[in-house]
Design a protein around this motif. Structure first.
Motif, mmCIF file in Angstrom:
data_model
loop_
_atom_site.group_PDB
_atom_site.id
_atom_site.type_symbol
_atom_site.label_atom_id
_atom_site.label_comp_id
_atom_site.label_asym_id
_atom_site.label_seq_id
_atom_site.Cartn_x
_atom_site.Cartn_y
_atom_site.Cartn_z
ATOM 1 N N ALA A 306 -38.881 -3.672 30.625
ATOM 2 C CA ALA A 306 -39.142 -2.262 30.328
ATOM 3 C C ALA A 306 -37.838 -1.478 30.230
ATOM 4 O O ALA A 306 -37.739 -0.517 29.461
ATOM 5 N N GLN A 307 -36.837 -1.896 31.007
ATOM 6 C CA GLN A 307 -35.524 -1.240 30.970
ATOM 7 C C GLN A 307 -34.776 -1.550 29.680
ATOM 8 O O GLN A 307 -34.019 -0.712 29.179
ATOM 9 N N PHE A 308 -35.004 -2.745 29.137
ATOM 10 C CA PHE A 308 -34.304 -3.178 27.929
ATOM 11 C C PHE A 308 -35.307 -3.642 26.861
ATOM 12 O O PHE A 308 -35.281 -4.805 26.445
ATOM 13 N N PRO A 309 -36.188 -2.764 26.381
ATOM 14 C CA PRO A 309 -37.242 -3.229 25.463
ATOM 15 C C PRO A 309 -36.712 -3.726 24.125
ATOM 16 O O PRO A 309 -37.182 -4.740 23.605
ATOM 17 N N GLY A 310 -35.754 -3.018 23.554
ATOM 18 C CA GLY A 310 -35.230 -3.444 22.265
ATOM 19 C C GLY A 310 -34.484 -4.759 22.359
ATOM 20 O O GLY A 310 -34.662 -5.656 21.520
ATOM 21 N N GLU A 311 -33.650 -4.892 23.383
ATOM 22 C CA GLU A 311 -32.921 -6.138 23.583
ATOM 23 C C GLU A 311 -33.879 -7.300 23.825
ATOM 24 O O GLU A 311 -33.699 -8.402 23.292
ATOM 25 N N THR A 312 -34.916 -7.038 24.626
ATOM 26 C CA THR A 312 -35.893 -8.089 24.919
ATOM 27 C C THR A 312 -36.574 -8.561 23.642
ATOM 28 O O THR A 312 -36.671 -9.768 23.376
ATOM 29 N N ARG A 313 -37.049 -7.637 22.837
ATOM 30 C CA ARG A 313 -37.759 -8.016 21.611
ATOM 31 C C ARG A 313 -36.851 -8.756 20.635
ATOM 32 O O ARG A 313 -37.315 -9.593 19.855
ATOM 33 N N SER A 314 -35.558 -8.485 20.699
ATOM 34 C CA SER A 314 -34.641 -9.143 19.772
ATOM 35 C C SER A 314 -34.564 -10.648 20.005
ATOM 36 O O SER A 314 -34.076 -11.380 19.139
ATOM 37 N N LEU A 315 -35.032 -11.122 21.161
ATOM 38 C CA LEU A 315 -35.049 -12.557 21.426
ATOM 39 C C LEU A 315 -36.024 -13.294 20.524
ATOM 40 O O LEU A 315 -35.865 -14.485 20.270
ATOM 41 N N ILE A 316 -37.047 -12.614 20.040
ATOM 42 C CA ILE A 316 -38.088 -13.268 19.235
ATOM 43 C C ILE A 316 -37.611 -13.343 17.792
ATOM 44 O O ILE A 316 -37.469 -12.329 17.106
ATOM 45 N N THR A 317 -37.366 -14.559 17.354
ATOM 46 C CA THR A 317 -36.862 -14.754 15.991
ATOM 47 C C THR A 317 -37.955 -15.173 15.016
ATOM 48 O O THR A 317 -37.779 -15.035 13.804
ATOM 49 N N HIS A 318 -39.070 -15.713 15.516
ATOM 50 C CA HIS A 318 -40.144 -16.186 14.645
ATOM 51 C C HIS A 318 -41.491 -15.880 15.289
ATOM 52 O O HIS A 318 -41.648 -16.016 16.509
#
Length: 348
Positions: A306-318
């Motif tokens: 929740a603190q790093f939502p954009g960074e977290t989502r960037s892990l998903i490549t496919h």
């Protein structure tokens, strides 16, 4: 419902199954996102490896509560949840102490391993495994709380403190998600990366320094050793690598080394004199728990994402729908695709 299951050849196929109904203390989740883990790939197309007794993989799960069984408090239909996949007795001394991974009656009894996992349109789960997501966290991000929780546990075990320098060996899934847990702990994060797409991911996640796997990287590690600059090393490579020896050589005297990587050999190379003469603290870390006096690691992991939502989502490549589950596994298994996290979206 549609569900992805292991075949006898340790491949993946999609079949029709009856949708579950919750019993007492259970919930049914509409599965929105299920991540493919490295442990899933250890089984993929390897029929000599037990492809999980349940037949259905998926232990990195985010979903929405679809039905609530009798006796369930704190959850209601429509809640977005992350799923801590450890099923346990809740009664033995280890469960009561919060170390339920080591449950005496059912050690390592994971959803997606010994119980049907989340790669299906609906999943039945004990209510205690479903953690409501913080505001603003959707099911896709909540699914990533599971690998993040592994590093939250490691942070806890070696007591990472604000301002300390932590070297993460390896920029695979656990190493990369570890960046988020370490940033939340206030640490300075250095990470080694073999591939450029991993290095790019590490920078997106906020690593303070990315050390390449070349001569310049080797020189940088030697410099860190000479400066005694590394307080903690997270080993996240495993396999057949020589990274435990690297960790022991690089951490400062009286520093801490935590092993997160899964080694495929019963013996690894370390210099015992490093451990003895430098009084290095060495520990292993596997998944997570709920230690006394502290919030459950999984709840903390949800706060991290929740603190790093954009960074977290960037892990998903496919991302793949459930009908393309076989293609999702093939994509995750082929390094040429430069995947980091491959997610299956069963009921998105």
């Amino acid at each position: 419902m549609r569900a992805a299951v292991w075949t006898p050849e340790a491949d993946i196929e999609v079949v029709e199954e009856d949708a579950p109904t919750p019993g007492p203390g259970e919930v049914v989740l509409s599965m929105r996102s299920a991540g493919i883990c490295g442990s899933d790939l250890h089984r993929y197309r390897k029929p000599d490896v037990d492809p999980a007794p349940t037949g259905r993989p998926g232990h990195e799960n985010g979903g929405v509560v679809a039905a609530v069984g009798p006796g369930v408090d704190g959850l209601r239909e429509g809640d977005v949840v992350g799923v801590e996949p450890i099923v346990r007795c809740q009664e033995c001394d280890r469960c009561r102490a919060g170390w339920y991974t080591q449950c005496r009656r059912a050690p390592f009894a994971l959803l997606g391993e010994r119980h049907p996992g989340g790669m299906a349109e609906f999943m039945l789960a004990p209510a205690y495994t479903a953690y409501p997501a913080p505001p603003g966290v959707d099911a896709e991000i909540a699914a990533l709380a599971e690998p993040v929780a592994c590093s939250v546990n490691a942070v806890d075990l070696v007591d990472v403190r604000p301002g300390e320098t932590v070297l993460v060996l390896g920029a695979g899934n656990i190493g990369l998600t570890g960046i988020l847990a370490l940033r939340a702990a206030g640490a300075k994060v250095l990470i080694t990366a073999r591939y450029e797409h991993q290095a790019e991911a590490a920078r997106r996640l906020g690593a303070d320094e990315v050390i390449p796997a070349d001569e310049s990287g080797a020189a940088r590690l030697q410099e860190l050793r000479q400066q005694e600059a590394v307080d903690v090393v997270f080993e996240s490579v495993g396999g057949a690598a020589d990274t435990m020896a690297d960790a022991m050589r690089t951490v400062r005297p009286r520093g801490r080394v935590v092993m997160l990587g899964v080694f495929m050999t019963p013996r690894v190379s370390i210099n015992p004199f490093d451990l003895l003469l430098h009084e290095i603290h060495l520990t292993g870390a596997v998944v997570y728990g709920s230690p006394p006096g502290r919030r459950p690691h999984f709840a903390e992991a949800l706060d991290v994402v929740a603190q790093f939502p954009g960074e977290t989502r960037s892990l998903i490549t496919h991302r793949f729908p459930i009908d393309d589950a076989a293609r999702a596994f093939a994509t995750a298994a082929d390094k040429a695709n430069k995947s980091i996290k491959v997610h299956i979206n069963p009921s998105a």
